[in-house]
Design a protein around this motif. Structure first.
Motif, short mmCIF file in Angstrom:
data_model
loop_
_atom_site.label_atom_id
_atom_site.label_comp_id
_atom_site.label_asym_id
_atom_site.label_seq_id
_atom_site.Cartn_x
_atom_site.Cartn_y
_atom_site.Cartn_z
N ARG B 58 -14.87 63.14 148.42
CA ARG B 58 -15.10 62.15 147.35
C ARG B 58 -13.97 62.20 146.32
NH1 ARG B 58 -20.71 60.32 146.45
NH2 ARG B 58 -20.12 60.11 144.30
N ASP B 59 -13.43 63.39 146.11
CA ASP B 59 -12.29 63.51 145.19
C ASP B 59 -11.07 62.75 145.69
OD1 ASP B 59 -13.74 65.05 143.49
OD2 ASP B 59 -12.90 66.97 144.12
N ARG B 60 -11.06 62.44 146.99
CA ARG B 60 -9.93 61.68 147.56
C ARG B 60 -10.31 60.22 147.80
NH1 ARG B 60 -5.66 64.62 150.74
NH2 ARG B 60 -5.60 66.70 149.86
N GLY B 61 -11.41 59.81 147.22
CA GLY B 61 -11.75 58.39 147.28
C GLY B 61 -12.69 58.00 148.40
N TRP B 62 -13.20 58.98 149.16
CA TRP B 62 -14.15 58.65 150.22
C TRP B 62 -15.56 58.60 149.63
CZ3 TRP B 62 -12.68 57.60 155.28
CH2 TRP B 62 -11.33 57.82 155.57
N GLU B 63 -16.33 57.62 150.03
CA GLU B 63 -17.67 57.44 149.47
C GLU B 63 -18.70 57.34 150.58
OE1 GLU B 63 -18.68 57.55 146.43
OE2 GLU B 63 -16.73 57.59 145.44
N HIS B 64 -19.92 57.79 150.26
CA HIS B 64 -21.01 57.66 151.23
C HIS B 64 -21.24 56.19 151.59
CE1 HIS B 64 -23.02 61.16 152.59
NE2 HIS B 64 -23.04 61.71 151.40
N ARG B 65 -21.37 55.90 152.86
CA ARG B 65 -21.80 54.57 153.25
C ARG B 65 -23.32 54.53 153.15
NH1 ARG B 65 -21.65 52.89 159.37
NH2 ARG B 65 -23.57 54.02 159.24
#
Lengths: 93, 296
Positions: B58-65
């Motif tokens: 998440r710190d790298r911009g990935w988010e839960h779908r």
């Protein structure tokens, strides 16, 4: 003076598909893949294969017979300097 | 996709989180599957550290779908992350369906058998070819009602039989350590390995697995199966959720984030009529799977 041999840096990941290369600095959390096409992809492929800068220039001179050698040397050096600045290439030790 | 695989491996290692890249380019690099294009990257992560890996990504911009809230027969086994500028999704598995032993036991066994594989110019951590063929086998077997998965399982069995680093005894050892003796039966049979005895400790998990592996209409079967496992007092609310899902779930399920109220109504009616039509088949699939389970 540009060092003789460069390699993908320790934190670089890369793939080469269909004449293109995508290169990513894993160490930079905000980095996105850099896409290389054409000559850039060729240069990356050779550099990742351990080809020296001199041999890289020779290969480009052969591939592009109508281009002045000095132009090719300047282009290769600029390419390497740019990728080194992005931490995608490092001097081979 | 190989870049994303290298990225997750790098992030996990830099945080001291044990994770194994599975399926996709690693399976291809190990000679267990032809090269192919897929839309996601699969990683099996230490179950105790899975939230930490999600946090780091998440710190790298990935988010839960967001998911569509429909129950699946096998329950939740992975979280999917997406990134606005990456063309693939990350499936982070804290367990893998078909391994009936506790997730932490399974992970330790697979971690013990880890190797490094060159992907995207990097050495990423992955299961060894024997363990990886077990994972791939279970992945195909859980959807064996699909002819595509049958073809893939046949190809995997041929690759396993010809692989210089895989012995039939390795497959049995891994299956016994992870509770996959019975679930892996179709692969054992194709490779010509004697099927080990089933472990009675995992009878309930096996029942669930058989329902999934023999059903063709998995969404209807999933709802029906969830319904039969709920206490009576909770069944009406589950039934209502199945028949009339929330707007958010529908938008995710149909990938229509901007659907209007009128469009949602149409989607609900279509879904309801399809669900009612599929119910008899789902009930038959459920009964058949359970009969099959009792026979084994």
């Amino acid at each position: 003076m540009t060092p003789e041999r460069w390699l993908p840096s320790r934190e670089a990941a890369y793939v080469q598909i269909d004449g293109r290369a995508a290169v990513l600095d894993l160490g930079d959390p905000s980095a996105l893949p850099v896409i290389l096409e054409g000559t850039g992809a060729e240069l990356w492929r050779d550099l990742a294969g351990g080809v020296s800068l001199d041999d890289l220039v020779e290969a480009q001179v052969r591939r592009h017979p109508g281009v002045e050698r000095t132009t090719i040397v300047a282009g290769v050096e600029a390419f390497v300097a740019d990728l080194a600045r992005r931490r995608l290439l490092e001097v081979a030790t | 996709m190989p870049l994303a695989c290298a990225l997750v491996d790098h992030v996990a290692r830099s945080q001291g989180i044990r994770a194994l890249c599975v399926k996709g380019p690693v399976l291809t690099a190990q000679g267990l599957r032809p090269a192919y294009s897929s839309g996601d990257v699969d990683v099996l992560v230490d179950p105790a550290r899975a939230p930490d890996l999600v946090h780091a990504l998440r710190d790298r911009g990935w988010e839960h779908r967001p998911d569509d809230a429909a129950p699946s027969v096998l329950g939740e086994f992975a979280g999917t992350l997406r990134h606005p500028t990456w063309p693939c999704e990350l499936d982070l598995h804290h367990r893998f369906p078909g391994f009936l032993a506790p997730p932490e036991v399974v992970f330790e066994e697979l971690w013990e058998r880890r190797v490094t594989v060159r992907v995207a110019g990097r050495s990423v951590q992955a299961p060894d070819p024997a363990a990886h063929s077990v994972i791939a086998g279970l992945n195909y077997i859980r959807d064996l009602a699909s002819q595509d998965r049958v073809v893939e399982l046949d190809a995997l069995a041929a690759a396993v039989a010809a692989h210089p680093e895989i012995e039939g005894t390795d497959l049995v050892t891994i299956a016994e350590a992870t509770g996959a003796e019975t679930t892996l039966r179709p692969l054992f049979q194709r490779v010509g390995v004697d099927v080990p005895d089933r472990d009675p400790r995992y009878a309930d998990g096996l029942d669930t697995w058989l329902v999934q592996a023999t059903s063709t209409s998995s969404t209807s079967v999933g709802w029906l199966y969830a319904l039969t496992r709920e206490p009576w007092r909770r069944r009406p609310s589950l039934l209502w959720r199945a028949a009339w899902p929330a707007a958010g779930s529908l938008r995710v399920k149909h990938d229509r984030p901007d659907a209007s109220t009128r469009e949602l109504l149409a989607l609900r009616w279509r879904r309801l009529s399809r669900g009612v039509a599929a119910l008899p088949g789902a009930a038959r699939a459920l009964r058949s799977a359970r009969r099959d389970g009792r026979r084994r």
